[in-house]
Design an enzyme around this catalytic site. Structure first.
Site, short mmCIF file in Angstrom:
data_model
loop_
_atom_site.label_atom_id
_atom_site.label_comp_id
_atom_site.label_asym_id
_atom_site.label_seq_id
_atom_site.Cartn_x
_atom_site.Cartn_y
_atom_site.Cartn_z
N ARG A 169 -9.87 0.04 7.10
CA ARG A 169 -10.73 0.86 6.35
C ARG A 169 -11.18 2.04 7.18
O ARG A 169 -12.16 2.31 7.42
CB ARG A 169 -11.83 0.09 6.00
CG ARG A 169 -12.83 0.99 4.88
CD ARG A 169 -13.60 0.12 4.31
NE ARG A 169 -14.10 0.93 3.18
CZ ARG A 169 -14.53 0.45 1.98
NH1 ARG A 169 -14.58 -0.84 1.62
NH2 ARG A 169 -14.90 1.07 1.17
N CYS A 170 -10.01 2.64 7.90
CA CYS A 170 -10.14 3.88 8.67
C CYS A 170 -8.92 4.52 8.85
O CYS A 170 -7.91 3.83 8.50
CB CYS A 170 -10.84 3.70 10.14
SG CYS A 170 -9.75 2.67 11.25
N GLU A 184 -13.25 5.57 3.95
CA GLU A 184 -13.33 4.98 5.26
C GLU A 184 -14.44 5.29 5.85
O GLU A 184 -14.87 4.59 6.95
CB GLU A 184 -12.18 5.09 5.99
CG GLU A 184 -10.91 4.61 5.11
CD GLU A 184 -9.44 5.12 5.52
OE1 GLU A 184 -9.38 6.02 6.12
OE2 GLU A 184 -8.46 4.27 5.06
N GLN A 234 0.81 -1.23 0.15
CA GLN A 234 0.05 0.07 0.08
C GLN A 234 0.95 1.18 -0.02
O GLN A 234 0.40 2.18 -0.20
CB GLN A 234 -0.90 0.01 1.09
CG GLN A 234 -2.17 -0.77 1.17
CD GLN A 234 -3.03 -0.90 2.36
OE1 GLN A 234 -3.40 -1.91 2.98
NE2 GLN A 234 -3.65 0.13 2.76
#
Lengths: 806, 150
Positions: A384-385, A760, A237
């Protein structure tokens, strides 16, 4: 003389720029099986690596016998810590300032830990050999509970640092203690709370879970010994950060390392970390002289590469009798597993958890976080945050609900009473953040109206009466959430990872015929960057999005950037894209002025062209300008049309949203029926409404999973009990409810196009919303707090413990 | 995990006790037993092929007997290692009661398992263990009865 230009609106629409629901350009290849993922990479002579992993959660490794395994046909090498030690690679630094064993060095600290790395012709031969490696373990006492880990006589997990009183984030007060992080004013907060009319206090657990991307982590490492260049294709990522860190660890000069992230099948934070598989593949390629591939299987992914959450959060919130919040006190026991491998900006060992005052104007607050080692897998990534933001949102949104019960006040009204007001932005929070912009009351009112909130409460009351009369066994729950995120890390002055500043970048090259390529320092894992960033650029430079190629992930070609996680791509790289576009436009203006034989200041931008002020029929389109920039000798202007921008954001962005969930619970079976879910998101300027809707749907579904059933649990022996998709919940379309999406638009004042990021938000807001709905259903029977996930059994247990089963 | 059961065997208590301590008998009764070596009266070494759900593994392990309570019963402890499949350890208390010409055998067994076995087979482990235990005693019962008839 030019022909008359088509109307502005027509030309703007043709660009498919900002605000267009442009179809995703990535989908043609993904839906036809033409993606190019790590496991699709096949190279001549490529070998395959596979790990011998520990079945024990805590044990001493007395010996490793590889003799039989080496005799398996097709096996080339087996690496152990002893082989890596001379290279100094048997341990590696983590992103959180700790260090982690690459291969077991004398002991293992969690089940599934990497013990040896077998390199063979294919994964089948490797798997055969893995079974034949004989490891002699001596079991040690296991501790999987972060509170027991802090007891005086708890087993010493990290013998390597047992005597170190100082860690990467300050003093350590116990052999299993990692750090204490404090924010806010302790004395003032405790004073406010002790004098308050009303105080709500609760322990709120946000359970351990896992990002579980469909594609697991993996890489192909190839050391070209002739030219000394190492290439690694991997599920990264943050490819540029991987290159720099790889260079620093290995001593290979950075120009001799090329990191490539090809298509990535979902990341959700799982692919931010640096894993032993990467190091072992690189070493194995150097040792064998051929490319080496390593790809986790599903069990390995769930067992060993980064988990998320596992925060025990104790909250105290105080208010006046009429519901004005006066203070928030919070303490977190953060279970980090065997190594502190959290992926947070270096100065923030608990991420941005200090956003836990949420959407509310809370004058006084104090937060402390204790990080603790246990015999569980390392990680603690932002699933996802943004960094620990979903944990923070869960804490404050639960505390608000519990405070509403204490005050005997409607929770929607309590929220509205305490929201930060529109005119208070930029708002300085008690825990140190400057919220950029927001209009919470408008969003909240819109949401309550959209679902007919008073009508829902009336229905709920009627249902409750019917339940009490024995006419139904179903209770109705209304879940409310108003969340504020902090995303887009971040300003280099306070955001770095291992010393690497968290700016991002975009480089644009316009081709002579007026199409373009743009490269960014980020990397899409499904977010649709190739679609949306081209749209930002289309509006900035007047070239249709369809004529702009987007490239990311190859460190030899893309400009340096810190990658994609924490909703940072749009706030940071998206800003860089707009700024680079503006540089292109500035040069284009000079070229246009020359071609039109007027002064630079006498031309003005008009959607896709520069026209002479007051004479719109005299213009040069970007296509004309691009061709001229390469092929016409223009005095004082060098040929070509290129620009690069490195963008250091002045602040983070603060997206927010108002979510309302309505559900029905069967108290006898514990089953939940999600009747409706309304999600209003304010992510500032909206680049592509269709992609936003897709992101919201995906994020809400992950939130549904986490709130209702998804978890990573351990038994007392340290066995990880959710290592397959049979025991780890991933919702399918069957379990996924219908979502209603909505929006308000409050642009970020400091972002060049006002965008804030959205990928997110639905996870951050969704989890408390689903959870609040479950709690709300049982509120009138006295339920204050029941830990997630709210699976059928746990819901049945709530009903049972409240005496609802007669 | 805990298992409990009782069975009635048509043989005297002394015979049942002796058979339970006979490696040959045990080898025939333990499902999947490939090798059972008696090192002493109280120490045995076993190799057993086990299949639990998707995991099939050869376990090698040691069993220690505690005959302190003979012939009313005895207890045993054991541990086995199945390599990548994981490990298991446990113990059992066996109680023998005479009932005329028959013997009632009651057992309570406890086991801990770890590794892949615990992860993949967790929902199958208890039922499989119950099945294994019952097939052991079924085999034992059959063997004793055919011995009585012979």
């Amino acid at each position: 003389m030019n022909e008359m230009a088509p109307p502005k609106t027509e030309r703007a629409a043709a660009l498919k720029g900002l605000g267009t629901s442009r179809k995703r350009v990535e989908d043609a290849r993904f839906t036809q099986g033409k993606g190019n993922y790590v496991d699709d990479i096949k190279m001549a002579g490529m070998l395959f690596g596979d790990f011998v992993r520990s079945p024990y959660a805590h044990a001493r490794v007395k010996s490793i016998d590889t003799e039989k395994a080496l005799a398996v046909p097709g096996v080339h090498a087996i690496l152990t810590a002893a082989d890596l030690e001379p290279l100094g690679l048997h341990w590696m630094p983590t992103l959180a300032g700790d260090k982690q064993m690459v291969l077991a060095d004398g002991k293992v600290l969690f089940q599934g830990q990497e013990v040896a790395f077998v390199v063979a012709d294919d994964r089948y031969a490797a798997a055969d050999a893995v079974e034949l490696v004989v490891v002699d373990y001596e079991e040690l006492p296991v501790v999987v509970d972060p509170f027991k880990a802090q007891e005086e006589d708890a087993p010493v997990l990290r013998e390597d640092i047992a005597d170190q009183k100082e860690g990467a984030h300050g003093p350590r007060r116990h052999h299993n203690h990692i750090f204490t992080w404090e924010q806010g004013d302790k004395d003032a907060t405790e004073a406010v709370i002790s004098e308050a009319d009303v105080v709500a206090e609760e322990m709120v657990y946000y359970h351990r879970t896992h990002p579980c991307p469909l594609e697991t982590c993996g890489c192909v490492a190839s050391m070209d010994k002739v030219n000394g260049k190492l290439t690694v294709w991997g599920t990264f990522q943050a490819p540029h950060a991987v290159r720099t860190v790889a260079s620093l660890i290995s001593g290979i000069a950075e120009h001799n390392i090329r990191i490539v992230s090809p298509d990535i099948g979902g990341g959700f934070g799982n692919k931010v970390g640096v894993y032993p598989g990467y190091i072992c593949s690189i070493v194995a390629s150097i040792v064998t002289g051929v490319p080496v591939k390593w790809v986790e299987d599903r069990m390995e992914n769930l067992m060993a590469t980064a988990f998320a959450r596992d925060y025990w959060m104790k909250g105290r919130i105080s208010a006046t009798k009429d519901g004005r919040i006066t203070g928030l006190w919070a303490h977190v026991t953060a279970d980090h597993g065997a190594f502190d491998a959290c992926a947070d900006p270096t100065k923030f060992p608990a991420g941005f958890f200090n956003i836990c005052t949420g959407s509310y104007d809370i004058p006084t607050a104090y937060l402390s976080v204790d990080g603790v080692y246990t015999n569980k897998a390392p990680g603690g990534v932002a699933y996802r945050c943004s960094f620990r933001v979903t944990e923070a949102a869960y804490l404050i949104e639960r505390m608000i609900e519990i405070l509403a019960i204490e005050l005997d006040m409607d929770a929607a009204e309590l929220r509205a009473k305490n929201f930060i007001k529109k005119e208070q932005f930029p708002y300085q929070s008690a825990l140190g953040w400057e919220y950029d912009s927001g209009d919470y009351h408008t969003a909240w009112d819109k949401a309550l109206k959209a679902v007919d909130y008073p009508g829902l409460r009336k229905q709920q009351a009627e249902r409750l009466e019917a339940f009490k009369r024995g006419e139904t066994r179903k209770l109705m729950g209304i879940g409310l959430t108003h969340f504020t995120e902090i995303v887009g890390a971040g300003p280099v002055k306070n955001c770095d990872i291992l010393g690497l500043g968290m700016f991002d970048s975009c480089e644009i090259r316009i081709h002579p015929t007026g199409s373009a390529i743009a490269r960014l320092g980020t990397i899409s894992q499904g977010q649709g960057h190739a679609t949306t960033f081209a749209q930002i650029l289309a509006t900035e430079i007047g070239i249709p999005a369809d004529d702009i190629t987007l490239e990311e992930g190859d460190t030899d070609t893309a400009p340096y950037g810190l990658g994609t996680y924490g909703s940072r791509s749009t706030p940071v790289a998206g800003a860089a894209t707009a700024m680079a576009g503006r540089k292109i436009r500035a040069k284009a203006q000079m070229i246009a002025a020359y071609l039109l034989e007027v002064h630079d200041d006498d031309v003005e931008w008009d959607v896709d062209r520069f026209a002479v002020k007051g004479a719109p029929e005299r213009f040069k389109t970007m296509k004309d300008i691009a061709f001229a920039s390469y092929n016409q000798a223009i005095p004082g202007i060098e040929p070509g049309l290129e620009a690069v921008s490195y963008y250091d954001p002045p602040n983070m962005t603060y997206p927010f949203g108002a979510y309302i969930c309505v559900l029905d619970i069967d108290v006898d079976s514990g089953e939940v029926d999600i009747r409706s879910f309304y999600a209003l998101d304010d992510c500032g300027t909206r680049i592509n409404p269709m992609i936003i809707e897709g992101q919201v749907h995906g994020g809400l579904t992950e939130a549904l999973a986490i709130a209702m059933a998804q978890e990573i649990t351990y038994d007392d022996l340290g066995n990880m009990k959710n290592a397959t998709l049979m025991d780890f919940y991933l919702p399918t379309s069957w379990e996924t409810p219908h979502y209603t999406t909505d929006h308000t638009e409050t642009p970020s004042p400091h972002h060049p196009i006002g965008a804030k990021g959205v990928g997110e938000s639905p996870n951050v807001g969704g989890v408390p919303c689903f959870s609040n709905a479950v709690h709300d259903a049982f509120k009138s029977f006295g339920l204050k707090q029941s830990h997630m996930p709210h699976d059928h059994w746990r819901i049945w247990k709530i009903a049972h413990d409240l005496g609802l089963h007669g | 995990m805990e298992l409990q059961d009782e069975i009635t065997i048509s043989a005297s208590r002394d015979k049942v006790y002796a058979a339970l301590n006979d490696p040959e008998v045990l080898k025939q009764c333990i499902p999947g037993c490939e090798e059972l070596i008696k090192h002493s009266d109280t120490e045995l070494e076993a190799k057993v092929l086990l299949k639990i759900g998707p995991v099939k593994a050869r376990f090698s392990g040691n069993v220690t007997l505690d005959p302190g309570n003979a012939p009313d019963g005895f207890s045993l402890k054991g541990e086995g290692n199945g390599g990548v499949a994981g490990f298991a350890r446990g113990g059992a208390d066996v109680e023998l009661t005479e009932q005329g010409s028959q013997t009632v055998l009651r057992y309570t067994a406890k086991a801990d398992i770890g590794g892949k076995l615990a992860q993949l087979g967790s929902r199958l482990v208890t039922s499989t263990s119950r099945k294994l235990a019952s097939s052991f005693f079924k085999n034992f019962e059959n063997l004793m009865e055919s011995a009585e008839k012979a």
